[in-house]
Design a protein around this motif. Structure first.
Motif, PDB file in Angstrom:
ATOM      1  N   ALA A 132       4.255   2.396   1.831  1.00 14.78           N
ATOM      2  CA  ALA A 132       5.639   3.047   2.308  1.00 14.78           C
ATOM      3  C   ALA A 132       6.651   2.032   1.831  1.00 14.78           C
ATOM      4  O   ALA A 132       7.825   2.226   1.555  1.00 14.78           O
ATOM      5  CB  ALA A 132       5.674   2.484   3.768  1.00 14.78           C
ATOM      6  N   ASP A 133       6.207   0.690   1.024  1.00 16.83           N
ATOM      7  CA  ASP A 133       7.239  -0.349   0.178  1.00 16.83           C
ATOM      8  C   ASP A 133       7.199  -0.098  -1.234  1.00 16.83           C
ATOM      9  O   ASP A 133       7.298  -0.789  -1.946  1.00 16.83           O
ATOM     10  CB  ASP A 133       6.713  -1.616   0.611  1.00 16.83           C
ATOM     11  CG  ASP A 133       8.226  -2.489   0.288  1.00 16.83           C
ATOM     12  OD1 ASP A 133       9.060  -2.003   0.365  1.00 16.83           O
ATOM     13  OD2 ASP A 133       7.665  -3.679  -0.113  1.00 16.83           O
ATOM     14  N   ALA A 134       6.633   1.366  -1.478  1.00 15.75           N
ATOM     15  CA  ALA A 134       6.419   1.609  -3.074  1.00 15.75           C
ATOM     16  C   ALA A 134       5.573   0.866  -3.940  1.00 15.75           C
ATOM     17  O   ALA A 134       5.654   0.574  -4.998  1.00 15.75           O
ATOM     18  CB  ALA A 134       7.945   1.639  -3.799  1.00 15.75           C
ATOM     19  N   LYS A 135       4.522   0.268  -3.124  1.00 18.68           N
ATOM     20  CA  LYS A 135       3.601  -0.372  -3.929  1.00 18.68           C
ATOM     21  C   LYS A 135       2.429   0.435  -3.877  1.00 18.68           C
ATOM     22  O   LYS A 135       2.153   1.482  -3.254  1.00 18.68           O
ATOM     23  CB  LYS A 135       3.142  -1.648  -3.180  1.00 18.68           C
ATOM     24  CG  LYS A 135       4.314  -2.816  -2.785  1.00 18.68           C
ATOM     25  CD  LYS A 135       4.513  -3.466  -3.989  1.00 18.68           C
ATOM     26  CE  LYS A 135       5.618  -4.499  -3.720  1.00 18.68           C
ATOM     27  NZ  LYS A 135       6.930  -4.003  -3.009  1.00 18.68           N
ATOM     28  N   MET A 136       1.584   0.482  -5.080  1.00 16.49           N
ATOM     29  CA  MET A 136       0.616   1.310  -5.400  1.00 16.49           C
ATOM     30  C   MET A 136      -0.726   0.440  -5.627  1.00 16.49           C
ATOM     31  O   MET A 136      -1.178   0.357  -6.882  1.00 16.49           O
ATOM     32  CB  MET A 136       0.861   2.212  -6.694  1.00 16.49           C
ATOM     33  CG  MET A 136       1.987   3.261  -6.131  1.00 16.49           C
ATOM     34  SD  MET A 136       2.214   4.282  -7.578  1.00 16.49           S
ATOM     35  CE  MET A 136       2.812   2.983  -9.066  1.00 16.49           C
ATOM     36  N   PRO A 137      -1.384  -0.141  -4.534  1.00 14.36           N
ATOM     37  CA  PRO A 137      -2.386  -0.966  -4.948  1.00 14.36           C
ATOM     38  C   PRO A 137      -3.825  -0.219  -5.017  1.00 14.36           C
ATOM     39  O   PRO A 137      -3.711   1.186  -4.369  1.00 14.36           O
ATOM     40  CB  PRO A 137      -2.769  -1.766  -3.783  1.00 14.36           C
ATOM     41  CG  PRO A 137      -1.799  -0.950  -2.565  1.00 14.36           C
ATOM     42  CD  PRO A 137      -1.031  -0.262  -3.101  1.00 14.36           C
ATOM     43  N   ASN A 138      -4.834  -0.471  -5.816  1.00 16.84           N
ATOM     44  CA  ASN A 138      -6.056   0.419  -5.783  1.00 16.84           C
ATOM     45  C   ASN A 138      -6.939  -0.172  -4.516  1.00 16.84           C
ATOM     46  O   ASN A 138      -7.468  -1.077  -4.268  1.00 16.84           O
ATOM     47  CB  ASN A 138      -6.764  -0.224  -7.031  1.00 16.84           C
ATOM     48  CG  ASN A 138      -8.104   0.629  -7.189  1.00 16.84           C
ATOM     49  OD1 ASN A 138      -8.733   0.950  -6.445  1.00 16.84           O
ATOM     50  ND2 ASN A 138      -8.256   0.826  -8.602  1.00 16.84           N
ATOM     51  N   GLU A 139      -6.656   0.834  -3.659  1.00 13.20           N
ATOM     52  CA  GLU A 139      -7.136   0.782  -2.416  1.00 13.20           C
ATOM     53  C   GLU A 139      -8.628   0.713  -2.309  1.00 13.20           C
ATOM     54  O   GLU A 139      -9.539   0.105  -1.545  1.00 13.20           O
ATOM     55  CB  GLU A 139      -6.791   1.850  -1.227  1.00 13.20           C
ATOM     56  CG  GLU A 139      -5.364   1.976  -1.300  1.00 13.20           C
ATOM     57  CD  GLU A 139      -4.811   3.024  -0.355  1.00 13.20           C
ATOM     58  OE1 GLU A 139      -5.757   3.930   0.202  1.00 13.20           O
ATOM     59  OE2 GLU A 139      -3.575   3.247  -0.134  1.00 13.20           O
ATOM     60  N   ALA A 140      -9.382   1.330  -3.396  1.00 21.03           N
ATOM     61  CA  ALA A 140     -10.892   1.380  -3.463  1.00 21.03           C
ATOM     62  C   ALA A 140     -11.443  -0.140  -3.738  1.00 21.03           C
ATOM     63  O   ALA A 140     -12.118  -0.438  -3.005  1.00 21.03           O
ATOM     64  CB  ALA A 140     -11.364   2.574  -4.399  1.00 21.03           C
ATOM     65  N   ILE A 141     -10.903  -0.553  -4.824  1.00 21.72           N
ATOM     66  CA  ILE A 141     -11.193  -1.914  -5.015  1.00 21.72           C
ATOM     67  C   ILE A 141     -10.891  -3.073  -3.758  1.00 21.72           C
ATOM     68  O   ILE A 141     -11.849  -3.932  -3.462  1.00 21.72           O
ATOM     69  CB  ILE A 141     -10.364  -2.436  -6.187  1.00 21.72           C
ATOM     70  CG1 ILE A 141     -10.872  -1.679  -7.558  1.00 21.72           C
ATOM     71  CG2 ILE A 141     -10.631  -3.966  -6.670  1.00 21.72           C
ATOM     72  CD1 ILE A 141     -10.102  -1.902  -8.672  1.00 21.72           C
ATOM     73  N   GLY A 142      -9.763  -2.917  -3.461  1.00 19.48           N
ATOM     74  CA  GLY A 142      -9.426  -3.644  -2.332  1.00 19.48           C
ATOM     75  C   GLY A 142     -10.343  -3.635  -0.918  1.00 19.48           C
ATOM     76  O   GLY A 142     -10.527  -4.686  -0.364  1.00 19.48           O
ATOM     77  N   VAL A 143     -10.528  -2.232  -0.484  1.00 18.44           N
ATOM     78  CA  VAL A 143     -11.536  -2.247   0.629  1.00 18.44           C
ATOM     79  C   VAL A 143     -12.806  -2.773   0.532  1.00 18.44           C
ATOM     80  O   VAL A 143     -13.635  -3.513   1.437  1.00 18.44           O
ATOM     81  CB  VAL A 143     -11.241  -0.813   0.993  1.00 18.44           C
ATOM     82  CG1 VAL A 143     -12.219  -0.427   2.415  1.00 18.44           C
ATOM     83  CG2 VAL A 143      -9.811  -0.305   1.740  1.00 18.44           C
ATOM     84  N   VAL A 144     -13.193  -2.264  -0.798  1.00 19.15           N
ATOM     85  CA  VAL A 144     -14.865  -2.811  -0.793  1.00 19.15           C
ATOM     86  C   VAL A 144     -14.898  -4.318  -0.879  1.00 19.15           C
ATOM     87  O   VAL A 144     -15.875  -4.936  -0.513  1.00 19.15           O
ATOM     88  CB  VAL A 144     -15.018  -2.068  -2.468  1.00 19.15           C
ATOM     89  CG1 VAL A 144     -16.478  -2.615  -2.752  1.00 19.15           C
ATOM     90  CG2 VAL A 144     -15.275  -0.473  -2.194  1.00 19.15           C
TER      91      VAL A 144
END
Length: 359
Positions: A132-144
């Protein structure tokens, strides 16, 4: 009849026509309002064709999650239906606490599983808020990576934490190089989310596994972890009760306007008192002054973790990090104080020689 009389008749006729048109317009507006609110079913001009799937079967109009909720509600006993917000919050809290106590006391493996699941869910909520703050992290890498920190700690100890950290940095580097839309800010959010959740919670697993190195019954390692849990909960409860009654000076009015300095100091005293339980836990080489000091420091980090999560939510415009826990919001809302306290407690207990390192 003169021209004046004719003009008056024409004006009267026009006024009557206008009034009829206004009445028709009002009637049409009422019909549209009834159609929107469902008071009356509007008649379609032509029958709408039935939506079907590829196999020709009718496509269901309701979302699967909504249907599951409706079926669960139908099977719910009457005494549990229409529960108040306090009842929902209480039931969710009891389930959450009972699940954590059971897993932590059972074994090192179950503790690892509950921490890995908690880290994965919390990191997912963190990334969802930051989008919501215009960030686009790689959620797959982060969650794993967040879930991998406790798992690697269970098998390799501190070396496992370092291994996951190196793999995480390598993965986000490749992602940043080959995905041209990624920005440095997105990489930072991806790494921070995994470290803030998974790596910090791994400190609890190291504490849980320390008793195996001493040959002491492993359940006492779970008791130490529960003492840390209870000290955090008692800190929050003491700060809330004392602050709501005697609080006059705001602790952080822009970040968390409900917290007061009076409640803050009361929570620290309660946290220091609960840390004294460590004196009677077998295998913990700790003195009274260390209990008071560790309780003070962990109480401070608990409050800072709460304020940090409040800062994140306010910066992105979220009231809760999620809705996985009815009445409480998201899981990240419930673990915000635990994460920094977990790593600080591990540093204090291992650094002062109160517990041996498991590896």
């Amino acid at each position: 009849m003169g021209d004046r009389g004719l003009n008056e008749l024409d004006e009267a006729y026009l006024e009557e026509v206008r009034s009829e048109e206004r009445e028709e317009a009002r009637q049409a507006a009422r019909e549209r309002m009834r159609a929107r609110t469902g008071a009356s079913e509007p008649k379609p001009l032509s029958p709408e064709p039935m939506r079907t799937t590829r196999t020709g079967e009718p496509k269901e109009t309701k979302h699967r999650a909504q249907r599951v909720k409706e079926k669960a509600y139908e099977k719910t006993p009457e005494r549990f239906k229409n529960a108040s917000s306090f009842q929902i919050r209480l039931r969710t809290g009891i389930i959450y606490i009972a699940l954590n106590i059971a897993c932590i006391l059972a074994s090192d493996l179950t503790t690892m599983l509950i921490l890995a699941g908690t880290a994965a869910l919390c990191s997912g909520e963190f990334y969802y808020m930051l989008r919501a703050d215009a960030k686009m992290p790689n959620e797959a890498i982060g969650v794993v990576a967040a879930a991998a920190f406790p798992a690697a700690t269970y098998f390799l100890g501190v070396k496992g934490i370092l291994l996951v950290l190196l793999v995480l940095m390598l993965a986000v580097t490749f992602w940043y190089v080959y995905w041209l839309r990624a920005r440095v800010a997105d990489v930072g959010v991806c790494v921070f989310g995994a470290l803030y959740t998974g790596m910090q919670l791994s400190g609890l697993l190291l504490i849980r596994m320390s008793h195996a190195a001493m040959g002491v019954e492993s359940i006492w390692g779970g008791v130490i972890v529960l003492v840390i849990f209870v000290s955090i909960w008692a800190n929050d409860a003491g700060a809330y009760v004392f602050g709501s009654k005697f609080g006059k000076h705001k602790l952080a009015p822009r970040t968390s306007p409900n917290k007061s300095w009076e409640g803050f100091f009361a929570g620290l005293v309660v946290s220091m008192g609960f840390w004294c339980i460590m004196l009677v836990v077998p295998g913990v080489n700790i003195a009274v002054w260390q209990c008071l000091l560790f309780g003070l420091i962990c109480g401070l980090t608990s409050v800072m973790g709460d304020l940090c999560e409040s800062r994140i939510k306010r910066s992105v415009g979220f009231k809760d990090s999620g809705d996985i826990m009815p009445g409480h919001g998201g899981l990240f809302d419930r673990c915000d104080s635990l994460m920094p306290t977990a790593v600080v407690a591990a540093i204090l207990l291992f650094g002062f020689g109160c517990l041996p390192m498991p590896f």
